[in-house]
Scaffold this motif. Structure first.
Motif, PDB file in Angstrom:
ATOM      1  N   ASN B  30       8.567 -15.816   7.528  1.00  0.00           N
ATOM      2  CA  ASN B  30       8.031 -14.461   7.688  1.00  0.00           C
ATOM      3  C   ASN B  30       8.865 -13.561   8.572  1.00  0.00           C
ATOM      4  O   ASN B  30       8.514 -12.401   8.761  1.00  0.00           O
ATOM      5  CB  ASN B  30       6.648 -14.540   8.345  1.00  0.00           C
ATOM      6  CG  ASN B  30       5.564 -14.504   7.319  1.00  0.00           C
ATOM      7  OD1 ASN B  30       5.813 -14.165   6.180  1.00  0.00           O
ATOM      8  ND2 ASN B  30       4.376 -14.858   7.740  1.00  0.00           N
ATOM      9  N   GLU B  31       9.891 -14.104   9.199  1.00  0.00           N
ATOM     10  CA  GLU B  31      10.631 -13.309  10.174  1.00  0.00           C
ATOM     11  C   GLU B  31      11.456 -12.222   9.471  1.00  0.00           C
ATOM     12  O   GLU B  31      12.113 -12.481   8.463  1.00  0.00           O
ATOM     13  CB  GLU B  31      11.546 -14.213  11.007  1.00  0.00           C
ATOM     14  CG  GLU B  31      10.785 -15.078  11.992  1.00  0.00           C
ATOM     15  CD  GLU B  31      10.082 -14.264  13.070  1.00  0.00           C
ATOM     16  OE1 GLU B  31      10.613 -13.208  13.474  1.00  0.00           O
ATOM     17  OE2 GLU B  31       8.995 -14.689  13.506  1.00  0.00           O
ATOM     18  N   ALA B  32      11.418 -11.049  10.047  1.00  0.00           N
ATOM     19  CA  ALA B  32      12.126  -9.907   9.452  1.00  0.00           C
ATOM     20  C   ALA B  32      13.636 -10.048   9.619  1.00  0.00           C
ATOM     21  O   ALA B  32      14.407  -9.689   8.720  1.00  0.00           O
ATOM     22  CB  ALA B  32      11.644  -8.613  10.120  1.00  0.00           C
ATOM     23  N   VAL B  33      14.059 -10.567  10.770  1.00  0.00           N
ATOM     24  CA  VAL B  33      15.494 -10.736  11.036  1.00  0.00           C
ATOM     25  C   VAL B  33      16.024 -11.900  10.196  1.00  0.00           C
ATOM     26  O   VAL B  33      15.460 -12.989  10.235  1.00  0.00           O
ATOM     27  CB  VAL B  33      15.704 -11.063  12.527  1.00  0.00           C
ATOM     28  CG1 VAL B  33      17.164 -11.390  12.825  1.00  0.00           C
ATOM     29  CG2 VAL B  33      15.213  -9.923  13.403  1.00  0.00           C
ATOM     30  N   THR B  34      17.099 -11.684   9.446  1.00  0.00           N
ATOM     31  CA  THR B  34      17.699 -12.783   8.693  1.00  0.00           C
ATOM     32  C   THR B  34      18.439 -13.703   9.665  1.00  0.00           C
ATOM     33  O   THR B  34      19.311 -13.268  10.408  1.00  0.00           O
ATOM     34  CB  THR B  34      18.677 -12.249   7.635  1.00  0.00           C
ATOM     35  OG1 THR B  34      17.954 -11.374   6.769  1.00  0.00           O
ATOM     36  CG2 THR B  34      19.271 -13.392   6.826  1.00  0.00           C
ATOM     37  N   VAL B  35      18.027 -14.965   9.663  1.00  0.00           N
ATOM     38  CA  VAL B  35      18.609 -15.940  10.584  1.00  0.00           C
ATOM     39  C   VAL B  35      19.779 -16.630   9.885  1.00  0.00           C
ATOM     40  O   VAL B  35      19.602 -17.178   8.790  1.00  0.00           O
ATOM     41  CB  VAL B  35      17.541 -16.966  11.012  1.00  0.00           C
ATOM     42  CG1 VAL B  35      18.134 -17.993  11.972  1.00  0.00           C
ATOM     43  CG2 VAL B  35      16.346 -16.253  11.648  1.00  0.00           C
ATOM     44  N   PRO B  36      20.969 -16.620  10.483  1.00  0.00           N
ATOM     45  CA  PRO B  36      22.137 -17.258   9.836  1.00  0.00           C
ATOM     46  C   PRO B  36      21.919 -18.757   9.653  1.00  0.00           C
ATOM     47  O   PRO B  36      21.243 -19.402  10.457  1.00  0.00           O
ATOM     48  CB  PRO B  36      23.272 -17.003  10.834  1.00  0.00           C
ATOM     49  CG  PRO B  36      22.807 -15.890  11.724  1.00  0.00           C
ATOM     50  CD  PRO B  36      21.318 -15.995  11.765  1.00  0.00           C
ATOM     51  N   VAL B  37      22.512 -19.289   8.604  1.00  0.00           N
ATOM     52  CA  VAL B  37      22.280 -20.694   8.265  1.00  0.00           C
ATOM     53  C   VAL B  37      22.740 -21.625   9.390  1.00  0.00           C
ATOM     54  O   VAL B  37      22.123 -22.671   9.637  1.00  0.00           O
ATOM     55  CB  VAL B  37      22.935 -21.038   6.905  1.00  0.00           C
ATOM     56  CG1 VAL B  37      24.460 -21.013   7.004  1.00  0.00           C
ATOM     57  CG2 VAL B  37      22.446 -22.394   6.397  1.00  0.00           C
TER      58      VAL B  37
END
Lengths: 315, 315
Positions: B30-37
């Protein structure tokens, strides 16, 4: 969005619980924003209108220690007493009692410590000598027909001594009741209690006192344990629970003491369990939302966050 | 500041609880910020190093629905498997299972609904026809030697139908176990459960299944009830509890679903009760603080707020 929980009863719980509302005193005393006296009076009136029957209204502690409550006398003049509602006031010493008597207070609360270090730091007394300070306060209050409640702070641990021995809390509590207090509010001032500790302490006290009838609980949510601890206390027979509107407040003299148990989260659980409180939950949420706007920050209560409209927070 | 709770045991609780960590999947989705792999891979590695033995790592749901988890395949390539740690992956359908099998997944989870409306909205199925969708997924997974866990969502109520009948959850749960799932995770997807409801549901399921051994619980803290509900489930014999690092996450398809139960608040209670988890609480708090910095917002966990350093939140 749901405004009330589904009601599904559980075994082994009281039919009715008294929520002892501490928002106007314990909640506001730590707030950085100075709240005008007319806002406080409206706050107390809203709480009574929502069904509260006991509202700790203010404190006659010296304004040097709690500037937010320096308007105690003026607030008491402004509060319109609703029949059937109690408006206790915290009184630290005889000077505070004098002022309470001058302003028609009918119930006071005193603030004791279960640990030596906190007695030294908060009361400037030893664990032993605090009783000498309370004795004339309680005696004169009773002589004037007032009821006296005793807070016992640091019942589960304090930041200096570690866990508080259960026998020590039992001893302090017994002596406060022997002075003539009608009820003990067992305070987890820094929020370190967990459910097994709660059951052990209440079991020991109820054993010593012949039952849990004179026990109340006062949990802080520092580590998220307040509601689980409350549920445990209810299972041990406690029927009076302290809570603060929107979860505001904490103890200004204790490192790391964060918010009180939020009244709305407590009432959500109680109503969900089919336990009567006499409170109107939507009105409580409205009041928290209204108060959060005046304090300029959102309520820490999960229920208020879920149900309330976002406050108009100014930067 | 305390880093660990005092340990004071309570009666009637399990000696050991498995915390089923859902942060990388249910938390991040649900997090808006795209988290790098690479951050996700480090997150999973930190969780294993803190003692987690089951970490739901990602989901093979279509990226159109959950863009945050579009890197599932790449993440699985990067995660260095620690012996003894399980890394289940959510799989919505046969296409997802194909991808899981391609990437060496050893355990999957499927996501079922306890209510008709949520089955329609989330799965595009009826309550009845969802089993036709799951049957080949579970059969093929078992045939390939995988374990399959079943989430049952909306076990306590949904926003459209009100409280979910206990008998309906029992029926759905029984059919999922009959398909071959090893465990049911009872989801309170919108956070509306209270302790009496929890006791009633788990009692009914345990009665039908001959015990609580195959039941796990998955609570959301929308109304602040998650930890009190968990305590109730433990008293009913449940020994597997879902939780999310720092309390992040929720269900993206359900109105008003807010954060999961925070792993740290859960572990604080469990360790306070003397229940073994195998987890190192300070490491968990460090990981949450580290993650909060990457997400750019403070953790909703009370324990992390109390113990963690404030994240470097950028405006």
């Amino acid at each position: 969005m749901m405004r009330e929980p589904y009601r599904i009863e559980a075994r082994g719980l009281p039919e009715r619980v008294t929520v002892y509302e501490v928002g106007p005193r314990d909640g506001l005393q730590n707030e950085a924003v100075t709240v005008p006296v007319e806002v406080k009076a409206e706050f107390v009136a809203r709480l009574a209108a929502a069904g509260h029957r006991v509202i700790e209204t203010t404190s006659f502690v010296h304004p040097k220690w709690v500037p937010q409550l320096a308007d105690a006398a003026e607030l008491l003049e402004r509060v319109e007493r609703v029949p059937g509602v109690r408006y206790p006031v915290l009184v630290p010493n005889e000077r505070g009692l004098d002022r309470a008597l001058e302003h028609g207070v009918e119930e006071i609360a005193i603030f004791a410590s279960a640990t030596e270090t906190f007695a030294n730091r908060n009361l400037n007394r030893t664990l032993e000598s605090q009783f000498e300070m309370f004795e004339p306060v309680v005696a004169r209050a009773l002589g004037n027909g007032l009821r006296v409640r005793a807070y016992v702070s640091m019942c589960f641990g304090d930041p200096w001594e570690g866990p508080t021995p259960v026998a020590q809390v039992v001893s302090v509590g017994r002596r406060l009741l022997d002075l003539g207090c009608y009820e003990l509010s067992l305070g987890d001032t820094v929020g370190v209690g967990t459910p097994g500790h709660v059951a052990a302490l209440i079991g020991a006290l109820a054993g010593d006192l012949g039952g849990p009838e004179r026990l109340a609980v006062h949990f802080h949510d520092t580590y998220g344990q307040a509601l689980a601890n409350t549920l445990t206390a209810l299972r041990e027979g406690v029927t009076v629970v302290d809570a603060s509107t929107g979860g505001i407040g904490g103890c200004p003299y204790a490192e790391s003491a964060t918010g009180n148990l939020a009244t709305e989260d407590l009432v959500w659980m109680l109503h969900g369990l089919g336990v009567e409180t006499g409170l109107d939950l939507p009105s409580l949420v409205q009041t928290s939302t209204w108060l959060a706007e005046r304090l300029g920050r959102p309520s820490p209560s999960r229920v208020v966050q879920a149900l309330g409209t976002a406050p108009d927070v100014k930067e």
